[in-house]
Motif scaffolding. Structure first.
Motif, PDB file in Angstrom:
ATOM      1  N   LYS A  75       0.656  -1.168  -0.018  1.00 27.78           N
ATOM      2  CA  LYS A  75       0.090  -0.017   0.106  1.00 27.78           C
ATOM      3  C   LYS A  75       0.785   1.313  -0.123  1.00 27.78           C
ATOM      4  N   LYS A  76       2.062   1.127   0.384  1.00 23.50           N
ATOM      5  CA  LYS A  76       2.820   2.279   0.994  1.00 23.50           C
ATOM      6  C   LYS A  76       4.080   2.567   0.045  1.00 23.50           C
ATOM      7  N   LYS A  77       4.062   3.713  -0.844  1.00 25.16           N
ATOM      8  CA  LYS A  77       5.491   3.958  -1.291  1.00 25.16           C
ATOM      9  C   LYS A  77       6.758   4.032  -0.733  1.00 25.16           C
ATOM     10  N   ASN A  78       7.971   3.460  -1.212  1.00 19.73           N
ATOM     11  CA  ASN A  78       9.038   3.545  -0.499  1.00 19.73           C
ATOM     12  C   ASN A  78       9.149   2.739   0.621  1.00 19.73           C
ATOM     13  N   HIS A  79       8.071   1.719   0.935  1.00 19.74           N
ATOM     14  CA  HIS A  79       8.225   0.561   1.702  1.00 19.74           C
ATOM     15  C   HIS A  79       8.714  -0.687   1.107  1.00 19.74           C
ATOM     16  N   ALA A  80       9.479  -1.368   1.774  1.00 16.82           N
ATOM     17  CA  ALA A  80      10.303  -2.475   1.314  1.00 16.82           C
ATOM     18  C   ALA A  80      10.136  -3.787   2.279  1.00 16.82           C
ATOM     19  N   VAL A  81      10.025  -4.787   1.826  1.00 13.05           N
ATOM     20  CA  VAL A  81      10.168  -5.968   2.939  1.00 13.05           C
ATOM     21  C   VAL A  81      11.052  -6.955   2.314  1.00 13.05           C
ATOM     22  N   PHE A  82      11.757  -7.758   3.116  1.00 12.59           N
ATOM     23  CA  PHE A  82      12.817  -8.979   2.699  1.00 12.59           C
ATOM     24  C   PHE A  82      12.649 -10.109   3.888  1.00 12.59           C
ATOM     25  N   GLU A  89       3.630 -15.002  -9.629  1.00 14.01           N
ATOM     26  CA  GLU A  89       2.383 -14.395  -9.476  1.00 14.01           C
ATOM     27  C   GLU A  89       2.687 -13.013  -8.538  1.00 14.01           C
ATOM     28  N   ARG A  90       3.815 -12.865  -8.030  1.00 10.92           N
ATOM     29  CA  ARG A  90       4.240 -11.863  -7.299  1.00 10.92           C
ATOM     30  C   ARG A  90       5.152 -10.869  -8.150  1.00 10.92           C
ATOM     31  N   GLU A  91       5.376 -11.477  -9.461  1.00  8.15           N
ATOM     32  CA  GLU A  91       6.318 -10.356 -10.258  1.00  8.15           C
ATOM     33  C   GLU A  91       5.817  -8.966 -10.447  1.00  8.15           C
ATOM     34  N   ASN A  92       4.662  -8.782 -10.635  1.00  2.00           N
ATOM     35  CA  ASN A  92       4.205  -7.320 -11.226  1.00  2.00           C
ATOM     36  C   ASN A  92       3.544  -6.432  -9.757  1.00  2.00           C
ATOM     37  N   ASN A  93       3.774  -6.872  -8.676  1.00  3.49           N
ATOM     38  CA  ASN A  93       3.082  -6.174  -7.573  1.00  3.49           C
ATOM     39  C   ASN A  93       4.271  -5.584  -7.005  1.00  3.49           C
ATOM     40  N   TYR A  94       5.528  -5.679  -6.982  1.00 11.68           N
ATOM     41  CA  TYR A  94       6.515  -5.414  -6.539  1.00 11.68           C
ATOM     42  C   TYR A  94       7.630  -4.862  -7.362  1.00 11.68           C
ATOM     43  N   LYS A  95       8.563  -4.167  -7.025  1.00 11.25           N
ATOM     44  CA  LYS A  95       9.709  -3.725  -7.495  1.00 11.25           C
ATOM     45  C   LYS A  95      10.923  -4.483  -6.703  1.00 11.25           C
ATOM     46  N   LYS A 211       5.554  -0.893  -5.513  1.00 12.36           N
ATOM     47  CA  LYS A 211       5.632  -0.759  -7.041  1.00 12.36           C
ATOM     48  C   LYS A 211       5.618   0.684  -7.290  1.00 12.36           C
ATOM     49  N   LYS A 212       5.087   1.667  -6.352  1.00 14.65           N
ATOM     50  CA  LYS A 212       5.212   3.096  -6.648  1.00 14.65           C
ATOM     51  C   LYS A 212       6.423   3.690  -6.485  1.00 14.65           C
ATOM     52  N   THR A 213       7.388   2.895  -5.786  1.00 20.33           N
ATOM     53  CA  THR A 213       8.595   3.592  -5.573  1.00 20.33           C
ATOM     54  C   THR A 213       9.403   3.828  -6.674  1.00 20.33           C
ATOM     55  N   ASP A 214      10.258   4.895  -6.663  1.00 16.05           N
ATOM     56  CA  ASP A 214      10.897   5.516  -7.804  1.00 16.05           C
ATOM     57  C   ASP A 214      11.911   4.550  -8.366  1.00 16.05           C
ATOM     58  N   ASN A 215      11.918   4.349  -9.612  1.00 15.67           N
ATOM     59  CA  ASN A 215      12.834   3.457 -10.337  1.00 15.67           C
ATOM     60  C   ASN A 215      14.316   3.936  -9.846  1.00 15.67           C
ATOM     61  N   ALA A 216      14.691   5.401  -9.692  1.00 18.91           N
ATOM     62  CA  ALA A 216      16.066   5.748  -9.380  1.00 18.91           C
ATOM     63  C   ALA A 216      16.343   5.128  -8.253  1.00 18.91           C
ATOM     64  N   ILE A 217      15.329   5.083  -7.090  1.00 16.34           N
ATOM     65  CA  ILE A 217      15.685   4.277  -5.817  1.00 16.34           C
ATOM     66  C   ILE A 217      16.182   2.998  -6.187  1.00 16.34           C
ATOM     67  N   ILE A 218      15.125   2.175  -7.005  1.00  8.87           N
ATOM     68  CA  ILE A 218      15.597   0.636  -6.944  1.00  8.87           C
ATOM     69  C   ILE A 218      16.988   0.646  -7.995  1.00  8.87           C
ATOM     70  N   LYS A 219      17.223   1.349  -8.742  1.00  6.65           N
ATOM     71  CA  LYS A 219      18.569   1.345  -9.544  1.00  6.65           C
ATOM     72  C   LYS A 219      19.627   1.523  -8.693  1.00  6.65           C
ATOM     73  N   ARG A 220      19.545   2.444  -7.781  1.00  4.21           N
ATOM     74  CA  ARG A 220      20.714   2.524  -6.669  1.00  4.21           C
ATOM     75  C   ARG A 220      20.853   1.336  -5.868  1.00  4.21           C
ATOM     76  N   TRP A 221      19.863   1.131  -5.412  1.00  8.09           N
ATOM     77  CA  TRP A 221      20.032  -0.246  -4.465  1.00  8.09           C
ATOM     78  C   TRP A 221      20.541  -1.402  -5.384  1.00  8.09           C
ATOM     79  N   GLN A 222      20.099  -1.648  -6.347  1.00  9.44           N
ATOM     80  CA  GLN A 222      20.534  -2.703  -7.298  1.00  9.44           C
ATOM     81  C   GLN A 222      22.122  -2.676  -7.483  1.00  9.44           C
TER      82      GLN A 222
END
Length: 241
Positions: A75-82, A89-95, A211-222
């Motif tokens: 539900k919340k942008k910039n939240h992440a779980v591990f 089934e989960r592929e398109n629900n998260y980044k 999934k609403k987390t900015d792609n720039a954040i995902i890129k930096r983490w990756q």
């Protein structure tokens, strides 16, 4: 030059502040657990902390029940779980960032059990298979057409493993390394054994972002993770566990 450097550092600090990442996980040894000092440790915890060290961030990792962590992340942008198992089934629900750990799911049986299991079709013929409700292995077996599932509405793998040891179910599908670790910790080592004739599933754990987390954040983490993987830091962490 000094002024330019200070400006860049200020801008970088503001970028991190604006991200306001909330990191969540559950207790799931040996990946995430509390040590004798009540500190959150484990292979995936150390990997996430190493990524943060590379990025220069110090977001606190909060422990929640898995269902609650998933609810927040969805539900919340910039939240992440591990550690999140990446499935179709989960592929398109998260980044996704990772993979932070590899895993294999197998069936466990009681020590001394004569069950001869070589396939999912063999497993469909046993009386009862214990699974916690709504976890990945539960959903996976449902999708495969299993009708012999004994579903525990509360508790996790520890509950269904106790059922297995006590003879209330015949098989338990679970992650091999986690189950062996937990059995040893609970004083039940050897009372349940993995069936290694085949694997139910092989996959990877990831950090799953809203999934609403900015792609720039995902890129930096990756990119930070990839750097740690390349320089051997990730392998050193895994060897400690």
């Amino acid at each position: 030059m000094k002024q330019i450097l200070l400006t860049l550092l200020f801008l970088l600090a503001n970028v991190h502040a604006s991200e306001n990442i909330k990191l969540m996980t559950e207790i799931f040894p040996p990946y995430q657990f509390k040590n004798e000092k009540n500190e959150l440790v484990g292979v995936t915890v150390e990997i996430v902390e190493a990524i943060q060290n590379e990025l220069g961030t110090k977001y606190k990792i909060v422990v929640y029940p898995w269902s609650r962590a998933l609810k927040f992340t969805k539900k919340k942008k910039n939240h992440a779980v591990f550690s999140m198992l990446r499935t179709p089934e989960r592929e398109n629900n998260y980044k996704w960032v990772g993979p932070i750990e590899k895993l294999e799911m197998v069936f466990f049986k009681r020590k001394g059990s004569q069950l001869d299991i070589h396939s999912l079709e063999d497993a469909k013929k046993v009386a009862k298979i214990g699974v916690p409700k709504n976890v990945a292995n539960h959903k996976m077996l449902l999708k495969e057409g299993f009708t012999n599932l004994d579903v525990s509405a509360s508790g996790g793998d520890d509950i269904v493993m106790k059922k297995l040891i006590r003879g209330r179910v015949d098989l338990v599908p679970t992650l091999r390394s986690a189950a062996l670790y937990n059995l040893k910790k609970q004083g039940d080592a050897g009372k349940a054994v993995p069936i290694d004739s085949f694997k139910i599933f092989e996959g990877d754990f990831y950090i799953a972002f809203n999934k609403k987390t900015d792609n720039a954040i995902i890129k930096r983490w990756q990119q930070a993770f990839d750097k740690l993987l390349k320089n051997g830091t990730i392998e050193k962490i895994k060897k400690r566990y």
